[in-house]
Design an enzyme around this catalytic site. Structure first.
Site, PDB file in Angstrom:
ATOM      1  N   ASN A  74       1.385  -8.668  10.575  1.00 44.23           N
ATOM      2  CA  ASN A  74       2.098  -9.961  10.529  1.00 44.23           C
ATOM      3  C   ASN A  74       2.699 -10.226   9.154  1.00 44.23           C
ATOM      4  O   ASN A  74       2.431 -11.216   8.503  1.00 44.23           O
ATOM      5  CB  ASN A  74       1.170 -11.122  10.947  1.00 44.23           C
ATOM      6  CG  ASN A  74      -0.045 -11.283  10.065  1.00 44.23           C
ATOM      7  OD1 ASN A  74      -0.567 -10.314   9.534  1.00 44.23           O
ATOM      8  ND2 ASN A  74      -0.512 -12.509   9.904  1.00 44.23           N
TER       9      ASN A  74
ATOM     10  N   ASP B  19     -11.106  -9.852   7.292  1.00 43.98           N
ATOM     11  CA  ASP B  19      -9.942 -10.700   7.577  1.00 43.98           C
ATOM     12  C   ASP B  19      -9.402 -11.275   6.258  1.00 43.98           C
ATOM     13  O   ASP B  19      -9.084 -12.468   6.170  1.00 43.98           O
ATOM     14  CB  ASP B  19     -10.268 -11.824   8.563  1.00 43.98           C
ATOM     15  CG  ASP B  19      -8.999 -12.394   9.209  1.00 43.98           C
ATOM     16  OD1 ASP B  19      -7.896 -11.899   8.899  1.00 43.98           O
ATOM     17  OD2 ASP B  19      -9.106 -13.343  10.004  1.00 43.98           O
TER      18      ASP B  19
ATOM     19  N   LYS C  99      -1.968  -4.270  17.310  1.00 41.34           N
ATOM     20  CA  LYS C  99      -2.670  -5.536  17.113  1.00 41.34           C
ATOM     21  C   LYS C  99      -1.929  -6.627  17.875  1.00 41.34           C
ATOM     22  O   LYS C  99      -0.725  -6.805  17.714  1.00 41.34           O
ATOM     23  CB  LYS C  99      -2.697  -5.859  15.612  1.00 41.34           C
ATOM     24  CG  LYS C  99      -3.139  -7.280  15.262  1.00 41.34           C
ATOM     25  CD  LYS C  99      -4.644  -7.438  15.329  1.00 41.34           C
ATOM     26  CE  LYS C  99      -5.079  -8.885  15.197  1.00 41.34           C
ATOM     27  NZ  LYS C  99      -5.282  -9.339  13.846  1.00 41.34           N
TER      28      LYS C  99
ATOM     29  N   PRO D 285      -3.845 -20.576   7.741  1.00 34.29           N
ATOM     30  CA  PRO D 285      -5.266 -20.224   7.800  1.00 34.29           C
ATOM     31  C   PRO D 285      -5.557 -18.921   7.063  1.00 34.29           C
ATOM     32  O   PRO D 285      -4.717 -18.021   7.044  1.00 34.29           O
ATOM     33  CB  PRO D 285      -5.524 -20.053   9.299  1.00 34.29           C
ATOM     34  CG  PRO D 285      -4.204 -19.690   9.882  1.00 34.29           C
ATOM     35  CD  PRO D 285      -3.154 -20.326   9.019  1.00 34.29           C
TER      36      PRO D 285
HETATM   37  O1  DOR Z   1      -7.223 -16.911   9.195  1.00 33.58           O
HETATM   38  C1  DOR Z   1      -6.338 -16.152   9.598  1.00 33.58           C
HETATM   39  N1  DOR Z   1      -5.364 -15.704   8.764  1.00 33.58           N
HETATM   40  N2  DOR Z   1      -6.317 -15.812  10.876  1.00 33.58           N
HETATM   41  C2  DOR Z   1      -5.296 -15.099  11.399  1.00 33.58           C
HETATM   42  O2  DOR Z   1      -5.348 -14.785  12.563  1.00 33.58           O
HETATM   43  C3  DOR Z   1      -4.106 -14.765  10.586  1.00 33.58           C
HETATM   44  C4  DOR Z   1      -4.488 -14.663   9.169  1.00 33.58           C
HETATM   45  C5  DOR Z   1      -3.289 -14.576   8.257  1.00 33.58           C
HETATM   46  O3  DOR Z   1      -2.475 -13.671   8.431  1.00 33.58           O
HETATM   47  O4  DOR Z   1      -3.177 -15.376   7.344  1.00 33.58           O
HETATM   48 ZN    ZN Z   2      -6.479 -11.430  10.518  1.00 32.22          ZN
HETATM   49 ZN    ZN Z   3      -6.901 -13.137  13.553  1.00 33.53          ZN
END
Ligand code: DOR
Ligand code: ZN
Ligand code: ZN
Length: 443
Positions: free
Chosen positions: A95, A304, A144, A323
């Site tokens: 992403n 993450d 993904k 997030p």
């Molecule tokens: O906390 C997150 N951050 N969850 C996600 O699914 C995406 C990720 C982000 O790319 O910042």
């Molecule tokens: Zn993630």
């Molecule tokens: Zn995620």
């Protein structure tokens, strides 16, 4: 034949136990493991001062950003953070901007990453259509899919998901899910948009959204395809995954350190830094997740690592806050602190952070083993310190773990036999890491 380097006087982590000895490195690989007297001669000997020698950690869930999002993180800062946190191998998420939705985009991304990385990096793509699944076969680790906020043009109806899963399985690839129901979350987000409180974020991302999405994926899965669930955070989805695992083998899941060690009871004091997706749950759920990790109901830990700028994290209202938090530099000390407290075994931590992620993702890494790439970390389990995000190598210099007392200082990190991180410094040039493709590194 003399080796390139011998690391001696360490406590080696071998098959679940600590053994005094050393490691010989030749051509970037572990040439010999054993008592010092059994190692081949070398002109270069490094005294390990009885530090733990552990396999380099493998994080299958990192957002290294770069490209147009380099202000949040780039390949050098992100992989430096990895090396400082004991991770020698990462799988990067697609992403980015532009999004990595095709083989072509991935090729471009790899060309940029190759010059900047200091640890090994493999990549996922989020295909824009089913043809890209086949086209990216020789390059990507897997595919993904984010069910809450689609990152590519791929339609996410059941029939497309089933075709994607089938196609991936036929070419021996995995599909990795962020499982949260998009329709439920956007309906709730709209419902609570008027309410300024950060609590609204939790209401918009209830555990049921995760449960529904996990159930949906399980309904679409084909026998032959490996499915991996990212950052599991609800008791309901744990239950569903447990049952599915009993019925068929190729399902695995992961938990983040923030879902294990933080809960929403204390989150208000962190403001926007407490926002991650899935959101923090309550203390009771965090305990259940920790117990599931111990019992192997959760297979692995994934950080993450999701860096954003501090300005972005301070935005209001709540639905504007992106997030995610940086996680690479805090994960191992947090887990080792639990080892020191007697709450989890060192064996289980190394399994969950090195051996099993390598196994699931088909990497010939994650173990101190003759013939494996010399991805090794030296750790001082007795050194106590406080987490201090101001010294992170990540560009995201904030953490809800700031000020927390931990043990387990990462002293040195070797990647393919090269010393990359040494006592708080990155000592290798950008480009020292390896790009992982199915050809060069998958089992
Ligand atoms: O906390 C997150 N951050 N969850 C996600 O699914 C995406 C990720 C982000 O790319 O910042
Ligand atoms: Zn993630
Ligand atoms: Zn995620």
């Amino acid at each position: 034949m003399p080796s390139d380097m011998n690391i001696v006087g360490v406590k080696l982590y071998l098959q679940g136990k600590l053994t005094e000895g050393g490691v010989s490195i030749s051509d970037g690989k572990i040439a010999k493991i054993g008592k010092e007297s059994t190692l081949p001669p070398s002109s270069k000997t490094l005294q390990g001062h009885r530090l733990l020698a552990l396999p380099g950690l493998v994080d299958v869930h990192a957002h290294l950003r770069d490209l147009e999002l380099s202000y949040k993180e780039d390949y050098f800062s992100g992989t430096s953070a990895a090396a400082a946190g004991g991770f020698t191998t990462l799988i990067d998420m697609p992403n980015t901007s532009p999004v990595t939705d095709s083989a072509e985009r991935l090729r471009e991304k790899m060309d940029i990453a190759r010059r900047k990385i200091v640890v090994n990096v493999g990549f996922n793509i989020v295909p824009s259509n089913l043809e890209e699944v086949t086209k990216a076969k020789e390059l990507a680790v897997g595919y993904k899919i984010n069910l809450v906020k689609p990152w590519s043009d791929l339609s996410l109806d059941d029939s497309t998901l089933t075709s994607l899963i089938n196609r991936a399985g036929l070419i021996g690839k995995m599909v990795i899910f962020h499982a949260e129901d998009g329709a439920m979350v956007s309906r709730l987000e709209n419902e609570f948009k008027e309410n300024a409180s950060i609590q609204s974020y939790y209401r918009a991302h209830p555990p049921e959204a995760e449960d529904v999405a996990v159930a949906r994926v399980l309904g679409c899965t084909a026998e032959q395809t490996k499915i991996h669930f990212c950052h599991i955070s609800s008791v309901g989805s744990l239950r569903l995954i447990k049952t599915a695992k009993q019925q068929r083998k190729k399902i695995t899941c992961e938990v983040t350190p923030h879902h294990l060690f933080l809960s929403r009871e204390r989150a208000s004091k962190w403001g926007g830094i407490s926002i991650m997706d899935p959101p923090l749950r309550n203390r009771e759920v965090a305990k259940r997740l920790f117990s599931a990790l111990k019992k192997r109901a959760i297979d692995i830990v994934g950080t993450d690592h999701a860096p954003h700028s501090i300005g972005e994290k301070a935005q209001l209202p709540w639905w504007k806050i992106p997030p995610g938090i940086p996680g690479l530099e805090t994960a191992l000390p947090l887990l080792l602190t639990e080892v020191k407290r007697g709450n989890i075994s060192l064996k289980r931590v190394i399994e969950a952070m090195a051996e099993t992620p390598a196994e699931i993702f088909g990497l010939n890494r994650g173990k101190l083993k003759e013939g494996n790439p010399a991805d090794i970390i030296l750790v001082d389990l007795n050194r106590r310190f406080k987490i201090d995000s101001s010294i992170f190598f990540s560009k995201a210099k904030y953490s809800p773990f700031d000020g927390r007392g931990v043990v387990g200082k990462i002293v040195k990190t070797f990647v393919g036999g090269k010393l990359v991180f040494d006592e708080n410094r990155i000592v290798e040039a950008p480009g020292a890491g390896t790009i992982l493709t199915p050809k060069n590194t998958w089992a």
